[in-house]
Design an enzyme around this catalytic site. Structure first.
Site, mmCIF file in Angstrom:
data_model
loop_
_atom_site.group_PDB
_atom_site.id
_atom_site.type_symbol
_atom_site.label_atom_id
_atom_site.label_comp_id
_atom_site.label_asym_id
_atom_site.label_seq_id
_atom_site.Cartn_x
_atom_site.Cartn_y
_atom_site.Cartn_z
ATOM 1 C CG ASP A 1 16.082 -12.655 6.657
ATOM 2 O OD1 ASP A 1 14.973 -12.884 7.175
ATOM 3 O OD2 ASP A 1 16.807 -11.702 6.995
ATOM 4 C CE LYS B 1 -5.149 -0.469 3.708
ATOM 5 N NZ LYS B 1 -3.832 -1.113 3.478
ATOM 6 N NE ARG C 1 13.521 -7.373 15.709
ATOM 7 C CZ ARG C 1 12.868 -7.621 14.586
ATOM 8 N NH1 ARG C 1 13.069 -6.882 13.524
ATOM 9 N NH2 ARG C 1 12.006 -8.613 14.515
ATOM 10 C CG HIS D 1 -3.830 -8.332 4.851
ATOM 11 N ND1 HIS D 1 -2.774 -8.963 4.232
ATOM 12 C CD2 HIS D 1 -3.698 -7.011 4.550
ATOM 13 C CE1 HIS D 1 -2.045 -8.068 3.580
ATOM 14 N NE2 HIS D 1 -2.585 -6.883 3.748
ATOM 15 C CB SER E 1 -0.932 0.009 1.216
ATOM 16 O OG SER E 1 -1.762 -1.123 1.194
ATOM 17 N NE ARG F 1 19.321 -12.511 11.553
ATOM 18 C CZ ARG F 1 18.409 -12.162 10.651
ATOM 19 N NH1 ARG F 1 18.498 -12.591 9.400
ATOM 20 N NH2 ARG F 1 17.404 -11.388 10.988
ATOM 21 C CG HIS G 1 18.196 -7.583 8.136
ATOM 22 N ND1 HIS G 1 17.836 -6.641 9.077
ATOM 23 C CD2 HIS G 1 17.373 -8.642 8.331
ATOM 24 C CE1 HIS G 1 16.847 -7.122 9.815
ATOM 25 N NE2 HIS G 1 16.543 -8.323 9.382
#
Length: 501
Positions: free
Chosen positions: A152, A329, A188, A398, A60, A182, A121
């Site tokens: 990933d 939205k 994080r 969704h 979007s 990682r 990343h």
């Protein structure tokens, strides 16, 4: 002057297959009428057509950005990949400055980041190109600090990347100085004890050592340790030159910020976290591939500025505009449509219709579509351009609930019929498009629910039956609207109108 209503349907692509296709299965007589009686064409809304990597599904934010910009807006990874493809790394002044600093100081350039072809990343091709440019610029000492991925990409897949890297550093006379998974280097969750282990290796203070990166990998694998969890270790064959110290320069080649910020904080002793680094260094330069929010450093690739999006063109021409969407939205028809800037133009009005507060939109597939239509019907006569968003196909899509998505599309069909009939009566032209696909793929080949976006093309339909439309991409829509309204497009809008004259 003609007035226009631009309808952006969120999450509705076009595909001919009926299996799992809520749009084909729903009872939508007005859509059927639009496609059989009104001018319409296909619009590409994914991948390179909207400035994303080839084949990547649309979204979007990117969709509205491209619609408003009137040109393809490259973001994130695709922005850097375009620079790589166009051989522009060698012209990047931020890289060149870092190279020059280490040459002036006779110090070391440290390249750190996730060694992975994953593209989430980082992308290893970016590292390989930076190595090449450092060599071409005459940088003598380069230390590479490798972070294993395994998340990933496959859990044990770094060997091929490491072999490629080893070949390159050998060719240029550079070194692989440290390795860490990682889990340590890219935490994080403020688990700074993990980040510190990677940081200590980079400083040359780790107790874990290796003499060959590939042999160390074999050793870790033999202990059932995968790429993500590789224990931070330093290369014991190197002298102190190759570990981080004062006056060295750093290029952190991860482009995604969230997992790069803790290690950046330790090196820069930033104000982003309360945690105090165990060791302080004063680097001469610190470069991040893209912006790391809260970290003050030099940025190699800034997100593109979108100058003169459609809203600004109307403002400058002293024309009026209306934006209408429900809460879910609202940012898309304002912030993203306006080029990623929060600006309220003086000749504009914004109406935010409250989204229903529910656990799942599968339970309320009508969402706020009727109220959005009512608001447009109440106000659009007073504005030259109205831009609105119907969220139903995306938000209900969704949920993965096919039956609810059918209802969402049938509700939307009725609301569009209401809107277009009113607009025709009031001599206002409607253009209908979508920002990306979703509701047209609700089941996979095994009849399992699909909840994600798609790379399907979308529609562009107009209520002006005198027009003929050519196929295009989302970035063609703003030039088409301006052309139809007899307004000049700014030079930044380098895409063409789709009116077939």
């Amino acid at each position: 002057m003609k007035k226009v209503i631009l309808v952006v349907i969120d999450g509705l692509g076009l595909r001919s297959e009926i299996h799992g296709n809520a749009f084909q299965m729903a009872n939508t007589p007005f859509f059927d009428k639009l496609f059989s009686e009104y001018p319409n064409t296909l619009i590409q809304a994914s991948g390179e057509y909207v400035g994303l990597p080839d084949g990547q599904i649309g979204n979007s934010e990117v969709g509205h950005l491209n619609i408003g910009a009137g040109r393809v807006v490259y973001t994130g990874l695709s922005l850097i990949n375009k620079a790589l493809k166009d051989d522009k790394f060698k012209e990047n002044q931020v890289f060149l400055n870092a190279f020059n600093k280490v040459k002036e100081n006779n110090s070391t350039l440290h390249l750190m980041g996730l060694l992975s072809p994953g593209g989430v990343h980082s992308l290893e091709a970016h590292l390989f190109e930076i190595l090449k440019q450092a060599h071409n610029s005459g940088v003598e000492n380069v230390a590479v600090h490798v972070f294993g991925d395994g998340r990933d990409v496959a859990p044990k897949s770094i060997r091929e990347s490491l072999e490629k890297l080893q070949e390159l550093v050998d060719k240029y006379g550079y070194k692989i100085a440290t390795i860490s998974g990682r889990f340590y280097s890219m935490d994080r969750d403020k688990m700074f004890d993990r980040t510190e282990k990677a940081y200590k290796a980079i400083l040359g203070k780790s107790g874990n050592e290796f003499s060959s990166a590939l042999e160390y990998l074999d050793l870790q694998y033999s202990q059932n340790i995968t790429d993500e969890f590789l224990e931070p270790a330093k290369n014991s064959t190197l002298d102190s030159r190759y570990f981080l110290k004062d006056n060295d320069a750093v290029i952190f080649f991860n482009f995604r910020p969230d997992r790069a910020r803790q290690l950046s904080h330790l090196i820069l002793n930033s104000s982003l976290y309360d945690y105090q680094p165990s060791h302080l260094v004063k680097v001469s330069d610190f470069v991040s591939m893209m912006k790391y929010e809260g970290i003050k450093c030099n940025i190699a690739y800034e997100e593109m500025l979108v100058n003169n999006p459609i809203g600004k063109v109307f403002e400058d021409a002293n024309k009026t505009q209306l934006r209408v969407a429900e809460t879910q939205k609202y940012a898309h028809v304002t912030y993203f449509m306006d080029g990623g800037v929060d600006v309220e133009y003086k000749n504009s009005k914004r109406i935010m219709v409250d989204s229903l507060k529910v656990e799942s939109y599968a339970d309320t597939p009508q969402m706020s579509a009727e109220e959005i239509t009512s608001q447009v019907i109440s106000h659009a006569k007073d504005f030259d351009l109205t831009i609105l968003n119907y969220a139903n196909p995306d938000m209900v899509g969704h949920t993965g609930v096919l039956e609810s998505t059918l209802v969402a599309l049938e509700v939307l069909d009725k609301q569009l019929s209401r809107l277009v009939k009113w607009a025709e009566k009031n001599k206002i032209t409607v253009f209908i498009t979508a920002d990306h696909g979703n509701a047209e793929v609700m089941l996979d080949e095994n009849n399992k629910p699909v909840t994600k976006h798609t790379s399907s093309p979308v529609m562009l339909v107009t209520s002006d039956k005198s027009l003929k439309l050519k196929p295009g991409k989302l970035a063609n829509i703003a030039p088409t609207v301006l052309d139809y309204m007899g307004m000049a497009k700014p030079k930044e809008m380098n895409e063409n109108s789709l009116l077939d004259k």
